[in-house]
Design a protein around this motif. Structure first.
Motif, PDB file in Angstrom:
ATOM      1  N   SER A   1      50.943  18.709  11.994  1.00  0.00           N
ATOM      2  CA  SER A   1      51.467  18.281  13.287  1.00  0.00           C
ATOM      3  C   SER A   1      52.562  17.259  13.092  1.00  0.00           C
ATOM      4  N   VAL A   2      53.676  17.505  13.738  1.00  0.00           N
ATOM      5  CA  VAL A   2      54.823  16.601  13.663  1.00  0.00           C
ATOM      6  C   VAL A   2      55.274  16.268  15.078  1.00  0.00           C
ATOM      7  N   PHE A   3      55.491  14.983  15.364  1.00  0.00           N
ATOM      8  CA  PHE A   3      55.958  14.543  16.688  1.00  0.00           C
ATOM      9  C   PHE A   3      57.172  13.639  16.482  1.00  0.00           C
ATOM     10  N   SER A   4      58.329  14.095  16.918  1.00  0.00           N
ATOM     11  CA  SER A   4      59.545  13.292  16.752  1.00  0.00           C
ATOM     12  C   SER A   4      59.652  12.248  17.852  1.00  0.00           C
ATOM     13  N   SER A   5      60.626  11.389  17.706  1.00  0.00           N
ATOM     14  CA  SER A   5      60.930  10.419  18.767  1.00  0.00           C
ATOM     15  C   SER A   5      61.659  11.122  19.909  1.00  0.00           C
ATOM     16  N   PHE A   6      61.876  10.400  21.032  1.00  0.00           N
ATOM     17  CA  PHE A   6      62.684  10.959  22.122  1.00  0.00           C
ATOM     18  C   PHE A   6      63.704   9.904  22.563  1.00  0.00           C
ATOM     19  N   GLU A   7      64.840  10.368  23.010  1.00  0.00           N
ATOM     20  CA  GLU A   7      65.826   9.450  23.550  1.00  0.00           C
ATOM     21  C   GLU A   7      65.996   9.719  25.043  1.00  0.00           C
ATOM     22  N   VAL A   8      66.603   8.760  25.760  1.00  0.00           N
ATOM     23  CA  VAL A   8      66.724   8.837  27.215  1.00  0.00           C
ATOM     24  C   VAL A   8      68.177   9.077  27.590  1.00  0.00           C
ATOM     25  N   GLU A   9      68.394  10.074  28.439  1.00  0.00           N
ATOM     26  CA  GLU A   9      69.736  10.380  28.914  1.00  0.00           C
ATOM     27  C   GLU A   9      69.721  10.524  30.429  1.00  0.00           C
ATOM     28  N   SER A  10      70.901  10.466  31.032  1.00  0.00           N
ATOM     29  CA  SER A  10      71.059  10.742  32.465  1.00  0.00           C
ATOM     30  C   SER A  10      71.987  11.924  32.619  1.00  0.00           C
ATOM     31  N   ASN A  11      71.556  12.935  33.375  1.00  0.00           N
ATOM     32  CA  ASN A  11      72.425  14.094  33.555  1.00  0.00           C
ATOM     33  C   ASN A  11      73.066  14.135  34.936  1.00  0.00           C
ATOM     34  N   GLY A  12      72.794  13.108  35.775  1.00  0.00           N
ATOM     35  CA  GLY A  12      73.499  12.977  37.046  1.00  0.00           C
ATOM     36  C   GLY A  12      73.143  13.964  38.115  1.00  0.00           C
ATOM     37  N   ASP A  13      71.917  14.508  38.123  1.00  0.00           N
ATOM     38  CA  ASP A  13      71.583  15.561  39.067  1.00  0.00           C
ATOM     39  C   ASP A  13      70.598  15.184  40.166  1.00  0.00           C
ATOM     40  N   GLY A  14      69.738  14.229  39.990  1.00  0.00           N
ATOM     41  CA  GLY A  14      68.709  14.001  40.991  1.00  0.00           C
ATOM     42  C   GLY A  14      67.984  12.716  40.788  1.00  0.00           C
ATOM     43  N   THR A  15      66.697  12.696  41.108  1.00  0.00           N
ATOM     44  CA  THR A  15      65.935  11.452  41.021  1.00  0.00           C
ATOM     45  C   THR A  15      64.722  11.565  40.122  1.00  0.00           C
ATOM     46  N   ILE A  16      64.602  12.640  39.392  1.00  0.00           N
ATOM     47  CA  ILE A  16      63.373  12.906  38.639  1.00  0.00           C
ATOM     48  C   ILE A  16      63.555  12.581  37.157  1.00  0.00           C
ATOM     49  N   VAL A  17      62.567  11.910  36.586  1.00  0.00           N
ATOM     50  CA  VAL A  17      62.514  11.674  35.140  1.00  0.00           C
ATOM     51  C   VAL A  17      61.808  12.866  34.503  1.00  0.00           C
ATOM     52  N   THR A  18      62.430  13.387  33.484  1.00  0.00           N
ATOM     53  CA  THR A  18      61.859  14.536  32.778  1.00  0.00           C
ATOM     54  C   THR A  18      61.582  14.165  31.335  1.00  0.00           C
ATOM     55  N   VAL A  19      60.335  14.368  30.882  1.00  0.00           N
ATOM     56  CA  VAL A  19      59.964  14.110  29.492  1.00  0.00           C
ATOM     57  C   VAL A  19      59.625  15.454  28.844  1.00  0.00           C
ATOM     58  N   THR A  20      60.358  15.777  27.815  1.00  0.00           N
ATOM     59  CA  THR A  20      60.101  17.015  27.079  1.00  0.00           C
ATOM     60  C   THR A  20      59.936  16.667  25.608  1.00  0.00           C
ATOM     61  N   PRO A  21      58.707  16.425  25.134  1.00  0.00           N
ATOM     62  CA  PRO A  21      58.499  16.099  23.711  1.00  0.00           C
ATOM     63  C   PRO A  21      58.759  17.328  22.847  1.00  0.00           C
ATOM     64  N   LEU A  22      59.314  17.115  21.671  1.00  0.00           N
ATOM     65  CA  LEU A  22      59.481  18.177  20.682  1.00  0.00           C
ATOM     66  C   LEU A  22      58.522  17.902  19.523  1.00  0.00           C
ATOM     67  N   SER A  23      57.763  18.907  19.160  1.00  0.00           N
ATOM     68  CA  SER A  23      56.753  18.685  18.118  1.00  0.00           C
ATOM     69  C   SER A  23      56.326  20.018  17.508  1.00  0.00           C
ATOM     70  N   VAL A  24      55.509  19.889  16.488  1.00  0.00           N
ATOM     71  CA  VAL A  24      54.916  21.057  15.832  1.00  0.00           C
ATOM     72  C   VAL A  24      53.415  20.815  15.700  1.00  0.00           C
ATOM     73  N   GLY A  25      52.611  21.826  15.950  1.00  0.00           N
ATOM     74  CA  GLY A  25      51.177  21.737  15.746  1.00  0.00           C
ATOM     75  C   GLY A  25      50.457  20.857  16.735  1.00  0.00           C
ATOM     76  N   VAL A  26      50.954  20.716  17.961  1.00  0.00           N
ATOM     77  CA  VAL A  26      50.347  19.877  18.998  1.00  0.00           C
ATOM     78  C   VAL A  26      49.877  20.771  20.136  1.00  0.00           C
ATOM     79  N   ASP A  27      48.667  20.491  20.650  1.00  0.00           N
ATOM     80  CA  ASP A  27      48.130  21.270  21.770  1.00  0.00           C
ATOM     81  C   ASP A  27      48.682  20.793  23.113  1.00  0.00           C
ATOM     82  N   SER A  28      48.723  19.466  23.330  1.00  0.00           N
ATOM     83  CA  SER A  28      49.155  18.911  24.624  1.00  0.00           C
ATOM     84  C   SER A  28      49.589  17.463  24.427  1.00  0.00           C
TER      85      SER A  28
END
Length: 479
Positions: free
Chosen positions: A40-67
């Motif tokens: 199982s590998v879990f990388s870090s995440f960085e924060v960006e703004s795409n200028g579209d709305g009001t919602i924060v989106t978290v999308t982790p990238l990893s290997v071998g993780v269930d949830s």
């Protein structure tokens, strides 16, 4: 720490295959899978703004993780996302800026949790509206302009966020009304009884207010503050209309918690039984007071020069009403003898109208709101020099009249001089006021009846090759 603008822009948190600390993967003991051993590998995440709305989106990238369990750091519930899924969150927009720590924890069968955190600052912005109510259709000197786009005089002030539309219309925006107070401070104290002139006041005040309930408030509280007397005049739980401009008119004597004598600050707050949502924003326009009905002429003795007699607009003409003079009547405005000259209004030959009309001609003008159908008398004194000069047809004269209506442009008024409720052409030329009997010139009285709207205007001009004057202009209501 990442800085995010939120309110009109979206916040996107995406995972990258890198460690936030040392660019190395964080690994745990391998587990068996159908394809062999998977770490199982879990990388870090960085924060960006795409200028579209009001919602924060978290999308982790990893290997071998269930949830993943994601804590967005504001005390809300933990959000669970499966491997490959994103988690969405909308931060509360109560504070203009807030710091949060997002914590993402991996969950994999038979493995230890991996925890990653990221500190963010969210700056909540407010999207301004793009529409405005019409400016008041109130004529010159009949409106005390607290904040409008109308052409008028009055008390300008400061407060709130200025919003300027493409049309040039100015608005004021107040936000965070669930916790803050919108403050509009006038540059001068307004005394209701003398709002326009000594003894000429107002007994009402107007506001236009806009609120979208999803991001604003549904009930408003307005307070007029009189710091001089440590008094606050309050009206609470004013109903607003969702997504529309609400026009509000209040009686200064009866609608507030106490009769309003004077004030210099206006406060806008959430009504005591109201609800505030999101950034709790309202937009305000057209704050003004109307001149009360009455026949009082402002600056009728011309002691304040041309104040209250000027045009705001005069197409191809002169907005100045007359020339200043110290050769007025020997009578004070109250009729007592001054023992000498007072100030007055003067016209020279180059300022004459009528036959001598040019772009330099001057016309004195003042609007009145009278009782419809009531009887009045326009009274004034005039004097004309008897010096030699080429007289106009009919002779040199001073003209006084009551216009049947009010005009925004002086040129329109001059073109409609015949549309009047009464007039007088004075031809007596005996010299300055001081050359006449007792120094009072010629007294004129013009009876008239107010029209059905009560909106009339007083107007004066001279037609003479020599100087002419008027003084002590009054409008008297008859019993």
């Amino acid at each position: 720490m990442n800085l995010l603008n939120k309110g009109i822009s979206a916040l996107l948190i995406t995972g990258l295959m890198m460690s936030c600390d040392d660019d190395e993967f964080i690994t745990i003991a391998p587990v068996e899978s159908s394809g062999g051993t998977t770490t199982s590998v879990f990388s870090s995440f960085e924060v960006e703004s795409n200028g579209d709305g009001t919602i924060v989106t978290v999308t982790p990238l990893s290997v071998g993780v269930d949830s993943y369990e994601i804590d967005f750091g504001d005390g809300g519930s933990i959000v669970t996302a499966l491997q490959g899924q994103s988690a969405f969150y909308d931060y509360p927009n109560i504070d203009a800026s807030a710091d949060y720590t997002i914590t993402v924890t991996t969950k994999a069968d038979g493995q230890s949790d991996i925890i990653k955190t990221e500190d963010i600052t969210v700056n909540h912005t407010v999207q301004s509206i793009d529409n405005a109510p019409s400016s008041p259709d109130v004529k010159l000197y009949n409106l005390l302009n607290i904040f409008t786009d109308a052409s008028s005089f009055g008390s300008s002030g400061t407060g709130g966020k200025a919003v300027v539309l493409e049309s040039g219309n100015n608005l004021i925006e107040f936000s965070r009304l669930h916790s803050d107070t919108g403050v509009f401070a006038l540059s001068d104290e307004v005394v209701a009884a003398d709002a326009f002139y000594s003894g000429v006041g107002s007994n009402d005040i107007h506001f236009d207010v806009y609120s979208e309930f999803a991001t604003g408030i549904n009930k408003l509280k307005i307070t007029l503050v009189d710091s001089t007397n440590s008094t606050s005049h309050v009206i609470d739980n004013i109903d607003l209309t969702d997504g529309e401009w609400t026009s509000l008119d209040f009686d200064l004597s009866t609608d507030f918690s106490s009769p309003v004598v004077q004030f210099e600050t206006i406060l806008f707050e959430l009504g005591s039984t109201g609800t505030a949502n999101d950034h709790a924003t309202i937009t305000v326009d057209n704050m003004y007071m109307s001149r009360m009905i009455g026949s009082t002429i402002l600056n009728g003795d011309f002691e304040d020069g041309s104040d209250f007699w000027k045009w705001s607009t005069f197409t191809d003409g002169d907005t100045n009403p007359f020339g200043s003079s110290s050769d007025g009547s020997n009578l004070n405005y109250d009729g007592t003898d001054n023992g000498g000259k007072t100030k007055g209004a003067k016209w020279s030959s180059s300022q004459s109208g009528g036959e001598f009309r040019t772009s330099s001609s001057r016309y004195a003008y003042q609007e009145l709101n009278l009782t419809p159908g009531a009887s009045y008398v326009l009274e004034y004194q005039y004097a004309i020099k008897s010096d030699s000069g080429t007289d106009p047809v009919g002779g040199r004269k001073v003209v006084g009249l009551i216009l049947d209506g009010q005009y925004d442009d002086g040129a329109d008024a001059v073109d409609n001089l015949g549309d009047n409720l009464g007039f007088n052409e004075g031809f007596v030329a005996q010299g300055k006021f001081s050359d006449t009997t007792n120094g009072i010139g010629t007294i004129v009285q013009i009876p008239f009846t107010a029209n059905s709207s009560g909106e009339v205007a007083i107007m004066f001009y001279a037609v003479t090759p020599a100087d002419a004057w008027i003084d002590n202009v009054k409008v008297i209501q008859l019993p």
